[in-house]
Design a protein around this motif. Structure first.
Motif, PDB file in Angstrom:
ATOM      1  N   ASN A   1       0.798  -1.221   0.000  1.00 44.83           N
ATOM      2  CA  ASN A   1       0.000   0.000   0.000  1.00 44.83           C
ATOM      3  C   ASN A   1       0.835   1.278   0.000  1.00 44.83           C
ATOM      4  O   ASN A   1       0.287   2.376  -0.108  1.00 44.83           O
ATOM      5  N   TYR A   2       2.168   1.109   0.135  1.00 45.47           N
ATOM      6  CA  TYR A   2       3.026   2.296   0.056  1.00 45.47           C
ATOM      7  C   TYR A   2       3.865   2.183  -1.218  1.00 45.47           C
ATOM      8  O   TYR A   2       3.316   2.227  -2.318  1.00 45.47           O
ATOM      9  N   TYR A   3       5.170   1.999  -1.129  1.00 46.60           N
ATOM     10  CA  TYR A   3       5.976   1.980  -2.348  1.00 46.60           C
ATOM     11  C   TYR A   3       5.915   0.663  -3.101  1.00 46.60           C
ATOM     12  O   TYR A   3       6.474   0.542  -4.186  1.00 46.60           O
ATOM     13  N   GLY A   4       5.225  -0.333  -2.542  1.00 43.51           N
ATOM     14  CA  GLY A   4       5.033  -1.564  -3.287  1.00 43.51           C
ATOM     15  C   GLY A   4       4.152  -1.345  -4.501  1.00 43.51           C
ATOM     16  O   GLY A   4       4.500  -1.732  -5.606  1.00 43.51           O
ATOM     17  N   THR A   5       2.979  -0.717  -4.297  1.00 42.10           N
ATOM     18  CA  THR A   5       2.066  -0.490  -5.419  1.00 42.10           C
ATOM     19  C   THR A   5       1.246   0.783  -5.276  1.00 42.10           C
ATOM     20  O   THR A   5       1.329   1.693  -6.096  1.00 42.10           O
ATOM     21  N   ASN A   6       0.433   0.875  -4.232  1.00 41.45           N
ATOM     22  CA  ASN A   6      -0.668   1.834  -4.228  1.00 41.45           C
ATOM     23  C   ASN A   6      -0.247   3.297  -4.236  1.00 41.45           C
ATOM     24  O   ASN A   6      -0.841   4.113  -4.957  1.00 41.45           O
ATOM     25  N   PHE A   7       0.746   3.677  -3.429  1.00 44.53           N
ATOM     26  CA  PHE A   7       1.163   5.075  -3.477  1.00 44.53           C
ATOM     27  C   PHE A   7       1.710   5.423  -4.855  1.00 44.53           C
ATOM     28  O   PHE A   7       1.414   6.485  -5.408  1.00 44.53           O
ATOM     29  N   GLN A   8       2.512   4.529  -5.409  1.00 41.48           N
ATOM     30  CA  GLN A   8       3.052   4.796  -6.751  1.00 41.48           C
ATOM     31  C   GLN A   8       1.929   4.981  -7.766  1.00 41.48           C
ATOM     32  O   GLN A   8       2.014   5.834  -8.652  1.00 41.48           O
ATOM     33  N   SER A   9       0.877   4.175  -7.634  1.00 39.45           N
ATOM     34  CA  SER A   9      -0.207   4.245  -8.616  1.00 39.45           C
ATOM     35  C   SER A   9      -0.882   5.613  -8.620  1.00 39.45           C
ATOM     36  O   SER A   9      -1.337   6.081  -9.668  1.00 39.45           O
ATOM     37  N   ILE A  10      -0.932   6.277  -7.463  1.00 36.09           N
ATOM     38  CA  ILE A  10      -1.505   7.623  -7.426  1.00 36.09           C
ATOM     39  C   ILE A  10      -0.712   8.555  -8.342  1.00 36.09           C
ATOM     40  O   ILE A  10      -1.278   9.368  -9.075  1.00 36.09           O
ATOM     41  N   GLY A  11       0.618   8.418  -8.334  1.00 35.70           N
ATOM     42  CA  GLY A  11       1.477   9.304  -9.093  1.00 35.70           C
ATOM     43  C   GLY A  11       1.341   9.173 -10.588  1.00 35.70           C
ATOM     44  O   GLY A  11       1.494  10.160 -11.322  1.00 35.70           O
TER      45      GLY A  11
ATOM     46  N   ILE B   1      -6.859   5.653  -1.567  1.00 30.97           N
ATOM     47  CA  ILE B   1      -6.320   6.718  -0.729  1.00 30.97           C
ATOM     48  C   ILE B   1      -6.377   6.329   0.747  1.00 30.97           C
ATOM     49  O   ILE B   1      -5.500   6.698   1.526  1.00 30.97           O
ATOM     50  N   ALA B   2      -7.393   5.555   1.131  1.00 34.55           N
ATOM     51  CA  ALA B   2      -7.471   5.101   2.518  1.00 34.55           C
ATOM     52  C   ALA B   2      -6.319   4.175   2.856  1.00 34.55           C
ATOM     53  O   ALA B   2      -5.684   4.293   3.908  1.00 34.55           O
ATOM     54  N   SER B   3      -6.014   3.260   1.939  1.00 40.52           N
ATOM     55  CA  SER B   3      -4.944   2.299   2.200  1.00 40.52           C
ATOM     56  C   SER B   3      -3.575   2.968   2.201  1.00 40.52           C
ATOM     57  O   SER B   3      -2.699   2.609   3.001  1.00 40.52           O
ATOM     58  N   VAL B   4      -3.381   3.960   1.340  1.00 38.05           N
ATOM     59  CA  VAL B   4      -2.101   4.660   1.288  1.00 38.05           C
ATOM     60  C   VAL B   4      -1.906   5.502   2.543  1.00 38.05           C
ATOM     61  O   VAL B   4      -0.828   5.499   3.154  1.00 38.05           O
ATOM     62  N   TRP B   5      -2.926   6.243   2.935  1.00 39.41           N
ATOM     63  CA  TRP B   5      -2.868   7.056   4.153  1.00 39.41           C
ATOM     64  C   TRP B   5      -2.467   6.183   5.344  1.00 39.41           C
ATOM     65  O   TRP B   5      -1.569   6.515   6.112  1.00 39.41           O
ATOM     66  N   THR B   6      -3.137   5.049   5.473  1.00 42.38           N
ATOM     67  CA  THR B   6      -2.857   4.121   6.563  1.00 42.38           C
ATOM     68  C   THR B   6      -1.421   3.619   6.506  1.00 42.38           C
ATOM     69  O   THR B   6      -0.708   3.618   7.513  1.00 42.38           O
ATOM     70  N   ALA B   7      -0.976   3.209   5.322  1.00 45.45           N
ATOM     71  CA  ALA B   7       0.364   2.639   5.178  1.00 45.45           C
ATOM     72  C   ALA B   7       1.449   3.652   5.504  1.00 45.45           C
ATOM     73  O   ALA B   7       2.472   3.312   6.106  1.00 45.45           O
ATOM     74  N   ILE B   8       1.244   4.907   5.118  1.00 51.16           N
ATOM     75  CA  ILE B   8       2.252   5.925   5.403  1.00 51.16           C
ATOM     76  C   ILE B   8       2.324   6.193   6.903  1.00 51.16           C
ATOM     77  O   ILE B   8       3.421   6.322   7.470  1.00 51.16           O
TER      78      ILE B   8
END
Length: 446
Positions: free
Chosen positions: A58-68, A99-106
């Protein structure tokens, strides 16, 4: 538990027991909270837990990157899940699960860093030397800086949590800081980290050089051009450690990892895989191809005068469909590229252009173009050079999480993405967080 603020249910036990084996650490199990960080071994395990959180799906593995990149103009969504299409449409809703999963992971990452920062200085184990203690602390400060940087550029101002959390309700009631205050926390952490870390080269763990690279990016976002140039130069001038490897694909093709191109990348293995790979690869390669390069990007990459060697980022499957090929390994042990030396060249070029050092800016821009195998730029004026840099960044980092943030920070979202509502340049805070903490206020326009 889905919406517990910052997933504070992740306590110190979780910090130590979920460390990933890709860092060659055996987790410590069944340790009481009072003893979670108490000696050299547990201190080292704890910092690996921070890297583990950074590397999570949910962070740099996939989800945060996908936002970018989903929010940019290079990628198309091939599935039917409407919440992913929200990024493509630039109309993300507060109940979006990504966005919920990224917020949590960060915030999990921040909490783990906070535990290291709070507890490692109290360890008295003679085996934990001063140098090693400083290194561990410096790494924690660096990762916390990166986490707050990502929060600031995605959501604006956020709650600043700098103490470890032991219970789910401990940090409720803390209002959001401003975006400027959040960025100030980033700089404070980087400033603290720098003298603690060794001035060595390590592509998988933070060193003083890694701090310099993030400071260069930070100053670029702040439009502090002289500082952005200064810190980029520290890396570029270290030619023995960092180089633009040739051809373009050399930093990722043929199972490459940790090349001279890399300033900071995240290591994955066959046992701890990078979930990103399956999103890009087609079904014939065992993936889902849920997102793929759009027609515009494919045309640019495959134009030998524009994309040059960067055409290796895309390939065709057995149904003649284009797919992204930066993440391709079987098993999925592809690194995540957080900072490459190519970014430092383009940061410096942009900083130089904005200081009217046009000859120097053209030279750095041409270094990127030369490595890609295309002709030197014809840009001459400041505006032409800045547009040339923007275009190179689009292709150089086509499948990396830069495009959305680049266009937003330069104020060109209306011209490039047709985003006419400036409120949409920041994402909404997750709806679940607002439900459980009335101190949080939603971003304007949501």
């Amino acid at each position: 538990m889905k919406f517990i603020k910052y997933t504070l249910s992740i306590g110190l036990i979780g910090l130590l027991t979920s460390c990933q084996s890709y860092l060659d650490v055996k987790p410590l199990e069944s340790i009481s909270d009072t003893q979670t960080i108490y000696d050299k071994t547990s201190s080292e395990t704890a910092i690996r837990g921070v890297y583990s959180a950074l590397a999570s799906a949910n962070y740099y593995g996939t989800n945060f990157q996908s936002i970018g990149y989903l929010s940019g103009d290079n990628i198309q969504w091939t599935g039917s899940q409407s919440q992913v299409q929200e990024f493509i449409n630039k109309k993300v809703n507060a109940d979006n699960s990504t966005i919920a999963s990224v917020w949590t992971a960060i915030y999990v990452t921040i909490n783990r860093a906070n535990n290291v920062i709070a507890k490692v200085p109290t360890v008295t184990d003679p085996a934990l030397t001063t140098d090693l203690k400083n290194q561990i602390l410096g790494e924690a400060y660096f990762i916390r800086a990166l986490a707050y940087f990502d929060l600031a550029r995605t959501w604006g101002g956020v709650p600043l949590i700098t103490k470890p959390t032991a219970s789910p309700t401990e940090n409720r009631g803390i209002a959001r800081s401003t975006q400027a205050e959040t960025y100030a926390q980033v700089l404070a952490d980087l400033t603290t980290a720098e003298p603690l870390l060794p001035a060595t080269t390590n592509r998988y763990r933070a060193t003083r050089k890694t701090v310099w690279s993030l400071r260069s990016r930070y100053h670029l976002y702040q439009k502090e051009w002289d500082k952005a140039e200064e810190y980029a130069t520290k890396l570029i001038s270290d030619n023995a450690s960092y180089q633009l490897v040739k051809p373009y694909s050399a930093f990722f093709a043929n199972d490459a990892r940790g090349t001279a191109e890399s300033v900071f990348e995240i290591f994955y293995s066959a046992n701890e895989t990078n979930t990103h790979r399956n999103q890009w690869q087609p079904q014939t390669n065992g993936g889902t191809r849920q997102w793929a390069p759009n027609d515009a990007l494919v045309a640019l990459l495959n134009d030998p005068k524009v994309g040059g060697g960067r055409s290796t980022l895309v390939a065709k499957d057995n149904q003649n469909r284009w797919y992204g090929n930066l993440y391709y390994r079987t098993p999925a042990a592809d690194p995540t590229y957080v900072i490459r030396i190519a970014e430092l060249y383009l940061i410096r070029a942009e900083a130089e252009a904005n200081q009217n050092k046009l000859t120097a800016a053209i030279a750095d821009l041409n270094a990127i173009r030369s490595r890609a195998g295309i002709d030197v730029t014809t840009a001459q004026t400041k505006d032409q050079i800045l547009l040339g840099i923007e275009n190179e960044r689009r292709l150089e980092f086509a499948l990396e999480p830069h495009r959305w943030f680049d266009v937003v920070r330069t104020g060109r979202a209306t011209a490039v993405f047709n985003v006419t509502d400036n409120n949409r340049l920041l994402l909404p805070l997750p709806a679940g967080e607002l439900l459980i903490d009335k101190a949080l206020v939603q971003n304007t326009g949501y």
